[in-house]
Design an enzyme around this catalytic site. Structure first.
Site, mmCIF file in Angstrom:
data_model
loop_
_atom_site.group_PDB
_atom_site.id
_atom_site.type_symbol
_atom_site.label_atom_id
_atom_site.label_comp_id
_atom_site.label_asym_id
_atom_site.label_seq_id
_atom_site.Cartn_x
_atom_site.Cartn_y
_atom_site.Cartn_z
ATOM 1 N N GLY A 7 14.887 18.021 -1.250
ATOM 2 C CA GLY A 7 16.223 18.458 -0.860
ATOM 3 C C GLY A 7 16.984 18.939 -2.078
ATOM 4 N N GLY A 9 20.287 20.399 -1.926
ATOM 5 C CA GLY A 9 21.693 20.643 -1.694
ATOM 6 C C GLY A 9 22.461 20.282 -2.946
ATOM 7 N N GLY A 12 20.999 16.855 -4.567
ATOM 8 C CA GLY A 12 19.666 16.978 -5.145
ATOM 9 C C GLY A 12 19.607 17.951 -6.302
ATOM 10 C CG ASN A 104 26.245 8.502 2.031
ATOM 11 O OD1 ASN A 104 26.283 7.993 0.917
ATOM 12 N ND2 ASN A 104 26.755 9.696 2.279
ATOM 13 C CE LYS A 187 28.635 6.931 -1.292
ATOM 14 N NZ LYS A 187 27.410 7.566 -1.784
ATOM 15 C CD GLU A 270 24.868 12.681 5.898
ATOM 16 O OE1 GLU A 270 23.680 12.367 5.679
ATOM 17 O OE2 GLU A 270 25.786 12.435 5.110
#
Length: 308
Positions: A7, A9, A12, A104, A187, A270
């Site tokens: 990944g 994005g 990454g 996450n 988190k 998400e």
């Protein structure tokens, strides 16, 4: 150590770029469109931690072609997990690599562990505010950035020690945490509150502090999430919970969550991975989370991008 970033994005590309900048062996596993962009544009980071531009990035688009990898850093969105897991399985079977997911939440851990074995999956997450521009370059806007990681199985001690050594080499933070699951939960709690309230308001994080009613919504998310964490065996003190809630007041006026950024762009959210995952945990423990359930209902129509 040979590292594959799965990944590319903003997350990454940023951390992969910092590792490359330090002279480490890093390649990327990405989709065809992103591969073409990285080959044409290279990898460029604009950041308070220092700008960097890297040409000739090594990219893979087929898992069968990935060889000689020690660690896969999984830097994909939660809604890509279904298509990512078979690719990770193939890569791990071919290379024996460990996997450090930076998603996450916590729900993904069990799914990846089931696919490749508990001994292969480290705990971890990333802290950064960044986005990609139209050329695929990273715009990092927070003052700092970090990857936090830790052992979830005793076979991971050596790879975590090697990751610790990276910290002194890179212009970011690679930090080992002893109780990584607790840090992941903290988190998860914070990002569920921040993403939920900013996206539901469709306003930046600065409005959380300036509007008491909005702050109370976000704080109630923190309280509901903290109850679930305790049900999952994560002990949080009242002070830790208060600190998480108070952090929601500390953002600069125009700062916001990645979910809100995606909503502004009309991109998928998400919501199922974060708020939806919370509702599944709540059902598991027979706990009611009415504020999170409300935010989930508000955001669900945007899951696949801006509704028609």
């Amino acid at each position: 150590m040979n590292i594959l970033i799965q990944g590319a994005g903003a997350l990454g590309a940023y951390f992969g770029g910092r590792l490359l900048e330090a002279g480490l062996s890093v390649s990327f596993f990405v989709r065809e469109k992103r591969a073409a962009q990285l080959i044409q544009e290279g990898l460029r980071i604009n950041s308070p931690e220092g700008n960097v531009e890297i040409k000739n990035v090594t990219v893979y688009t087929s898992p069968e072609k990935v060889k000689n990898i020690d660690l896969v850093i999984l830097a994909v969105k939660g809604y890509h997990l279904d298509q990512t897991i078979p690719q990770v399985q193939t890569i791990v079977q071919q290379t024996g690599a460990f996997v450090l997911p930076l998603l996450n939440g916590v729900e993904h851990l069990g799914r990846i562990q089931q696919a490749i074995g508990k001994e292969k999956v480290l705990g971890g997450f990333a802290s950064i505010i960044a986005t990609l521009n139209e050329k695929g370059h990273v715009n990092h806007t927070s003052a700092s950035s970090a990857v936090k990681f830790g052992v979830l199985h005793n076979e991971q001690t050596e790879i975590c020690e090697q990751l610790e050594e990276i910290h002194s080499l890179v212009k970011t933070n690679f930090l080992r945490e002893e109780n990584i699951l607790k840090h992941m939960w903290k988190k998860y709690i914070f990002i569920t509150a921040l993403s939920g309230i900013t996206s539901a308001m469709q306003l930046p994080a600065g409005y959380i502090a300036s509007t008491k009613a909005s702050f109370n919504v976000a704080k109630n998310v923190v309280l509901e999430m903290s109850t679930l964490a305790k049900k999952e065996g994560i002990e949080l003190t009242e002070q830790e919970v208060e600190i998480m809630a108070d952090r929601l007041k500390g953002f600069q006026k125009e700062a916001t969550s990645s979910m809100h950024q995606d909503m502004r762009k009309g991109l998928p959210l998400e919501v199922e991975h974060l708020q939806g995952g919370t509702l599944r945990l709540a059902a598991k423990h027979d706990v009611t989370v009415p504020v999170i359930e409300t935010l989930y209902g508000i955001l669900k129509p945007y899951e696949n991008g801006k509704p028609d």
